[in-house]
Write an enzyme that holds these catalytic residues in place. Structure first.
Site, PDB file in Angstrom:
ATOM      1  N   SER A   1      24.222  41.942  46.839  1.00  0.00           N
ATOM      2  CA  SER A   1      25.520  42.616  46.866  1.00  0.00           C
ATOM      3  C   SER A   1      25.428  43.857  47.740  1.00  0.00           C
ATOM      4  O   SER A   1      24.378  44.508  47.796  1.00  0.00           O
ATOM      5  CB  SER A   1      25.958  43.040  45.457  1.00  0.00           C
TER       6      SER A   1
ATOM      7  N   GLU B   1      34.845  35.418  43.014  1.00  0.00           N
ATOM      8  CA  GLU B   1      35.189  36.607  42.240  1.00  0.00           C
ATOM      9  C   GLU B   1      36.640  36.611  41.778  1.00  0.00           C
ATOM     10  O   GLU B   1      37.514  36.023  42.406  1.00  0.00           O
ATOM     11  CB  GLU B   1      34.955  37.874  43.075  1.00  0.00           C
TER      12      GLU B   1
ATOM     13  N   GLU C   1      28.375  31.573  39.021  1.00  0.00           N
ATOM     14  CA  GLU C   1      29.785  31.484  39.443  1.00  0.00           C
ATOM     15  C   GLU C   1      30.042  32.570  40.461  1.00  0.00           C
ATOM     16  O   GLU C   1      30.353  33.700  40.123  1.00  0.00           O
ATOM     17  CB  GLU C   1      30.712  31.627  38.234  1.00  0.00           C
TER      18      GLU C   1
ATOM     19  N   CYS D   1      32.342  38.922  39.463  1.00  0.00           N
ATOM     20  CA  CYS D   1      32.003  37.504  39.578  1.00  0.00           C
ATOM     21  C   CYS D   1      31.442  36.991  38.261  1.00  0.00           C
ATOM     22  O   CYS D   1      31.501  37.656  37.233  1.00  0.00           O
ATOM     23  CB  CYS D   1      31.008  37.300  40.713  1.00  0.00           C
TER      24      CYS D   1
ATOM     25  N   SER E   1      29.377  42.393  41.228  1.00  0.00           N
ATOM     26  CA  SER E   1      30.292  42.711  42.326  1.00  0.00           C
ATOM     27  C   SER E   1      30.574  44.204  42.483  1.00  0.00           C
ATOM     28  O   SER E   1      29.650  45.004  42.441  1.00  0.00           O
ATOM     29  CB  SER E   1      31.562  41.862  42.237  1.00  0.00           C
TER      30      SER E   1
ATOM     31  N   HIS F   1      29.064  39.801  48.765  1.00  0.00           N
ATOM     32  CA  HIS F   1      28.347  39.293  47.594  1.00  0.00           C
ATOM     33  C   HIS F   1      27.873  37.875  47.886  1.00  0.00           C
ATOM     34  O   HIS F   1      28.627  37.069  48.434  1.00  0.00           O
ATOM     35  CB  HIS F   1      29.241  39.335  46.357  1.00  0.00           C
TER      36      HIS F   1
END
Length: 378
Positions: free
Chosen positions: A275, A24, A21, A99, A85, A288
């Protein structure tokens, strides 16, 4: 004082997978007007949130289900690169971005407690935002729906307002915002040049996505030589790979300021995911990337000014979507109001070559204007 980098070797080695996923959750809390921390000799700086201990931040981040990989420090900002993140701590405000299936809002009670310990009774301004999730059914409480998030936020900020920006059956963006009664104390000190740009990209090109699959250290040695790796022997493997990927992918160039004095902290997850944080004076940028083909996503956020980058906002956006090969993207631009500052929204966000603009929405908030726009490749 020059920026310094502190790597958490244990956490850097522990987190070697990336979340599916990508979009964020983003929380920004302002507790006061900007505080001057780089004072001359003999003056005592008010460090505010920057005085908080690492143990306290670790405790708070545990509530959000993430950990610190490394920290870049300067007089104005502490930039934490996280397992999911980033976090940016200023004397007067904090930005937390996570995230995956992290539970960012679950950290809010501890965050407010920490702020109180350094003299901040309550935030003057609150922002919580996120793009629509790719996999909403995987989220944990209090993030199982936007409605649940709003209910949770209103436990702390009952006068806050909720917005859904953009078409709900396509790319859209959620925002919760609140102001304290004495917000005018902050509004009077806003920098009229303050702008925060966020570019949220999906459907990355396979060629660009592959740049964020982890190379081996042998590949890095072959490309750059043993000295390149040896010079970074104080870093974790993820940071060595992150520095290399930042160079090869164009991330370092995207984050470079015109005077080349920005400091970049980058981490390449194994086998996939990337990141980075950048700091420059009192400004930051963060990137990211989740490169998997079926759920590819990349984000770029910055408050570095056009003058500091040496390019316009439109040029920064074009450079960003080219770096990540995005076929779809949406963006938000928060811009401080200024009596002498002309607003030409359409000029700032002109049509981009190879993209069709689908949405363009302007909101008028106290102290700031917000632009939301979405684009699809043609």
């Amino acid at each position: 004082m020059s920026p310094t980098l502190v790597v958490d070797q244990e956490n850097s080695e522990e987190f070697n997978t990336s979340s599916f996923e990508g979009p964020e959750k983003l929380l920004e809390l302002w507790f006061s007007a900007p505080i001057k921390t780089n004072l001359s000799a003999g003056e005592k700086a008010n460090l505010g949130l920057k005085a908080v201990s690492r143990n306290d931040w670790d405790d708070m981040l545990a509530q959000a289900q993430c950990k610190v990989l490394s920290v870049v420090n300067s007089e104005e900002i502490d930039a934490y690169l996280l397992s999911e993140s980033s976090m940016f701590v200023f004397a007067h405000k904090i930005i937390l971005k996570t995230c995956g299936t992290t539970t960012l809002l679950a950290s809010l009670p501890r965050l407010l407690e920490i702020a109180s310990s350094v003299g901040f009774d309550r935030p003057l301004r609150i922002f919580y935002s996120r793009k629509n999730f790719l996999y909403p059914e995987r989220q944990l409480a209090p993030h199982t729906s936007w409605e649940e998030e709003v209910r949770y936020l209103q436990l702390f900020f009952p006068s806050g307002c909720s917005y859904v920006v953009g078409p709900t059956n396509k790319n859209h963006w959620h925002l919760f915002s609140d102001l304290a009664d004495d917000y005018s104390l902050l509004e009077d000190s806003l920098d009229p040049e303050d702008e925060t740009l966020e570019v949220l990209m999906t459907d990355m090109s396979p060629e660009r996505s592959l740049q964020f699959y982890a190379p081996s250290l042998d590949v890095v040695r072959s490309a750059r030589g043993d000295d390149y790796v040896r010079e970074k022997n104080n870093l974790s493997g993820g940071h060595i790979l992150g520095s290399y990927v930042a160079d090869e992918s164009g991330v370092r160039d995207l984050c470079s300021t015109s005077d080349k004095k920005a400091v970049l902290d980058a981490f390449q997850f194994e086998p996939i995911g990337f990141s980075s944080n950048m700091i420059y004076k009192d400004r930051y940028a963060t990137i990211h990337v989740t490169p998997q083909e079926h759920c590819s996503y990349a984000s770029f956020e910055t408050n570095v000014s056009q003058f500091q980058f040496g390019r316009s906002i439109s040029e920064t956006i074009e450079k960003t979507v080219k770096t990540f090969g995005a076929n779809k993207f949406c963006l938000t631009l928060f811009q401080a109001k200024g009596a002498s500052q002309e607003k030409h929204f359409s000029a700032k966000l002109k049509s981009f070559s190879s993209y069709k603009r689908e949405e363009f929405i302007v909101y008028d908030f106290p102290g700031y204007d917000l632009i939301f726009a979405s684009f699809t490749a043609v």
